[in-house]
Design a protein around this motif. Sequence first.
Motif, PDB file in Angstrom:
ATOM      1  N   GLU A  85       0.864  -1.217  -0.047  1.00  0.00           N
ATOM      2  CA  GLU A  85       0.081   0.005   0.102  1.00  0.00           C
ATOM      3  C   GLU A  85       0.873   1.362   0.016  1.00  0.00           C
ATOM      4  N   SER A  86       0.869   1.880  -1.094  1.00  0.00           N
ATOM      5  CA  SER A  86       1.619   3.252  -1.130  1.00  0.00           C
ATOM      6  C   SER A  86       0.380   4.317  -1.551  1.00  0.00           C
ATOM      7  N   THR A  87       0.455   5.467  -0.683  1.00  0.00           N
ATOM      8  CA  THR A  87      -0.749   6.381  -0.659  1.00  0.00           C
ATOM      9  C   THR A  87      -0.278   7.762  -0.523  1.00  0.00           C
ATOM     10  N   VAL A  88      -0.666   8.826  -1.612  1.00  0.00           N
ATOM     11  CA  VAL A  88      -0.519   9.974  -1.386  1.00  0.00           C
ATOM     12  C   VAL A  88      -1.575  10.624  -0.257  1.00  0.00           C
ATOM     13  N   LEU A  89      -1.073  11.345   0.753  1.00  0.00           N
ATOM     14  CA  LEU A  89      -1.665  11.590   1.858  1.00  0.00           C
ATOM     15  C   LEU A  89      -2.403  13.115   1.596  1.00  0.00           C
ATOM     16  N   VAL A  90      -1.423  13.844   1.414  1.00  0.00           N
ATOM     17  CA  VAL A  90      -1.475  15.240   1.221  1.00  0.00           C
ATOM     18  C   VAL A  90      -0.600  15.785  -0.149  1.00  0.00           C
ATOM     19  N   ASP A  91      -1.255  16.786  -0.790  1.00  0.00           N
ATOM     20  CA  ASP A  91      -0.673  17.188  -1.806  1.00  0.00           C
ATOM     21  C   ASP A  91      -1.089  18.739  -1.580  1.00  0.00           C
ATOM     22  N   SER A  92      -0.271  19.736  -1.093  1.00  0.00           N
ATOM     23  CA  SER A  92      -0.680  21.056  -0.689  1.00  0.00           C
ATOM     24  C   SER A  92       0.148  22.034  -1.263  1.00  0.00           C
ATOM     25  N   ASP A  93      -0.442  23.073  -1.812  1.00  0.00           N
ATOM     26  CA  ASP A  93       0.123  24.347  -2.428  1.00  0.00           C
ATOM     27  C   ASP A  93       0.339  25.449  -1.558  1.00  0.00           C
ATOM     28  N   ILE A  94       0.358  24.953  -0.415  1.00  0.00           N
ATOM     29  CA  ILE A  94       0.796  26.156   0.690  1.00  0.00           C
ATOM     30  C   ILE A  94       1.874  26.925   0.468  1.00  0.00           C
ATOM     31  N   ALA A 389      -7.650  23.304   3.878  1.00  0.00           N
ATOM     32  CA  ALA A 389      -6.504  24.101   3.583  1.00  0.00           C
ATOM     33  C   ALA A 389      -6.628  25.351   4.023  1.00  0.00           C
ATOM     34  N   ASP A 390      -7.798  25.925   4.164  1.00  0.00           N
ATOM     35  CA  ASP A 390      -7.885  27.539   4.742  1.00  0.00           C
ATOM     36  C   ASP A 390      -7.188  27.412   6.120  1.00  0.00           C
ATOM     37  N   ALA A 391      -7.725  26.482   6.862  1.00  0.00           N
ATOM     38  CA  ALA A 391      -7.550  26.353   8.219  1.00  0.00           C
ATOM     39  C   ALA A 391      -5.940  26.160   8.406  1.00  0.00           C
ATOM     40  N   THR A 392      -5.489  25.181   7.578  1.00  0.00           N
ATOM     41  CA  THR A 392      -3.863  24.906   7.869  1.00  0.00           C
ATOM     42  C   THR A 392      -2.996  26.137   7.390  1.00  0.00           C
ATOM     43  N   LEU A 393      -3.448  26.927   6.145  1.00  0.00           N
ATOM     44  CA  LEU A 393      -2.659  28.013   6.146  1.00  0.00           C
ATOM     45  C   LEU A 393      -2.852  29.082   7.070  1.00  0.00           C
ATOM     46  N   ALA A 394      -4.099  29.238   7.577  1.00  0.00           N
ATOM     47  CA  ALA A 394      -3.908  30.201   8.765  1.00  0.00           C
ATOM     48  C   ALA A 394      -3.230  29.733   9.829  1.00  0.00           C
ATOM     49  N   GLY A 395      -3.305  28.570  10.188  1.00  0.00           N
ATOM     50  CA  GLY A 395      -2.559  28.095  11.328  1.00  0.00           C
ATOM     51  C   GLY A 395      -0.922  28.257  11.152  1.00  0.00           C
ATOM     52  N   TYR A 396      -0.603  27.912  10.009  1.00  0.00           N
ATOM     53  CA  TYR A 396       0.818  28.166   9.613  1.00  0.00           C
ATOM     54  C   TYR A 396       1.027  29.676   9.715  1.00  0.00           C
ATOM     55  N   LEU A 397       0.474  30.630   9.170  1.00  0.00           N
ATOM     56  CA  LEU A 397       0.682  31.823   9.305  1.00  0.00           C
ATOM     57  C   LEU A 397       1.004  32.323  10.784  1.00  0.00           C
ATOM     58  N   GLN A 398      -0.068  31.760  11.451  1.00  0.00           N
ATOM     59  CA  GLN A 398      -0.315  32.174  13.064  1.00  0.00           C
ATOM     60  C   GLN A 398       1.089  31.828  13.854  1.00  0.00           C
ATOM     61  N   LEU A 399       1.530  30.552  13.552  1.00  0.00           N
ATOM     62  CA  LEU A 399       3.006  30.252  13.789  1.00  0.00           C
ATOM     63  C   LEU A 399       4.180  30.939  13.503  1.00  0.00           C
ATOM     64  N   TYR A 400       3.954  31.155  12.160  1.00  0.00           N
ATOM     65  CA  TYR A 400       5.233  31.623  11.311  1.00  0.00           C
ATOM     66  C   TYR A 400       5.282  32.957  10.627  1.00  0.00           C
ATOM     67  N   GLY A 401       4.037  33.588  11.173  1.00  0.00           N
ATOM     68  CA  GLY A 401       4.087  35.075  10.827  1.00  0.00           C
ATOM     69  C   GLY A 401       4.632  35.796  11.611  1.00  0.00           C
ATOM     70  N   GLN A 402       5.709  35.322  12.334  1.00  0.00           N
ATOM     71  CA  GLN A 402       6.391  36.085  13.111  1.00  0.00           C
ATOM     72  C   GLN A 402       7.754  36.594  12.561  1.00  0.00           C
ATOM     73  N   PRO A 403       8.690  37.559  12.926  1.00  0.00           N
ATOM     74  CA  PRO A 403       8.621  37.980  14.503  1.00  0.00           C
ATOM     75  C   PRO A 403       7.835  39.301  14.756  1.00  0.00           C
ATOM     76  N   TRP A 404       7.218  40.034  13.460  1.00  0.00           N
ATOM     77  CA  TRP A 404       6.383  41.035  13.960  1.00  0.00           C
ATOM     78  C   TRP A 404       5.046  40.962  12.928  1.00  0.00           C
ATOM     79  N   PRO A 405       4.101  41.422  13.374  1.00  0.00           N
ATOM     80  CA  PRO A 405       2.670  41.228  12.684  1.00  0.00           C
ATOM     81  C   PRO A 405       2.878  41.522  11.010  1.00  0.00           C
ATOM     82  N   LEU A 406       2.141  40.572  10.539  1.00  0.00           N
ATOM     83  CA  LEU A 406       2.266  40.622   8.950  1.00  0.00           C
ATOM     84  C   LEU A 406       1.618  41.972   8.401  1.00  0.00           C
ATOM     85  N   ASP A 407       0.757  42.644   8.955  1.00  0.00           N
ATOM     86  CA  ASP A 407       0.303  43.848   8.408  1.00  0.00           C
ATOM     87  C   ASP A 407       1.116  45.102   9.163  1.00  0.00           C
TER      88      ASP A 407
END
Length: 412
Positions: A85-94, A389-407
């Motif tokens: 069994e060989s499977t693609v679990l995730v293919d993300s364009d994030i 995908a939207d939640a994953t991107l938001a979570g990534y930005l929350q963790l690694y949108g450091q070290p100062w606010p994106l805006d």
Amino acid sequence: MAAPSRTKVIIAGAGIAGPILAIFLKMKGYEPVVYERVDELADVGLSLCLQPNGLRVLSLIPGFVERIIGKPLEKIMHHSILPDESTVLVDSDIPALLPERTGFTLTGVRRPVFNRTIVEAAQEHGVEIVFGHQLVDLKESEDSVEVTFANGTKDTASFVVGCDGIHSNTRICLFGKEPVDFTGLIQTGGVSPTPEEFKQHPALRNIYADGAHLICYPISDTQTSWAITLREPEAKETWRAMDEERQQAFKNGPFSQWGFGTGGMIHAADRIIKYGLYDRPELKTWHKGRVVLLGDAAHPTSPHLGQGANQAFEDIYYLVLQLTRHNAAAAPPSTALLGTIFAAYEAARVERTSVLVRGARKQGENRVVQGVEACRARDREVREAWADADATLAGYLQLYGQPWPLDGKSEI
């Protein structure tokens, strides 16, 4: 009248963090000197993945990001290899979405090449880097720190920053020797020609198997770096190549039969290294008197979140931020003022880095499970974590949108 002398700062370590800190200090009016224990930069280590939080800090050095030699990534992919069994679990364009949101994307770089780029940039900024000097002792006075090196030489500066990595002598000088615990996980890795099937979409790939996890990503147009995590007997943190016989045995072993292009990649590796993953005690404070720790010297982490270097760059940002806020003229600071600066730096960093260190440790445990049913449960968790995908991107930005606010804008 003679111009006032610049405030001298000794930085221990010319690895990934020390020369970058030195550049920032030089730009702020300090006179940093970097001391490195080895006699010359060596081809040690594999690679690292620069992420938006780290690249945002590096972008504050004019022209630096443009000279980085590496490969931007477009995808994150997760695969599972189980019996029959060989499977693609995730293919993300994030990664392809990150430049619009952060200005940067994930970029794979070969560690020795990146280290040389950093050292050269520091020297071009007028930073003195002295090789063959290993810090072994610190002696503080009212307004300075005397540093003694293993070769018997000494130097004095207003304050000292320990950027000397996971085997930090600066940390030992401050807090004594600490127990080091083997996590039970080892990594074996190498650099190989990029498989043809990987070239169309440069990606960070995770391959999950029974009792093993592989991560790989390109570090140039032609090379890919990879590392396999296993549960094996203890292996030291040497980051040196295995002997030729063991390298050949690994290249021709069971991993060379893996699918998704990884088997041939392992078989074609130019050099294979093996190293254990260790835990250090978590420090509640990173400074004492006129000496402070930064990067792996302060919060060594396992590699499973790819944040070691990126968190060191965040450390640099916040240390320089506090120096700018409290000592804008770069005048020789009192011990009390340094205490204020270092405490504010810690307040911004200790909890965040602790969360990521614990998260990396947990990630490693979750990736390397044994038994087909346990592997299938792990694979389901991977799918579910990336399902929205939207939640994953938001979570990534929350963790690694450091070290100062994106805006917002950087304060240094």
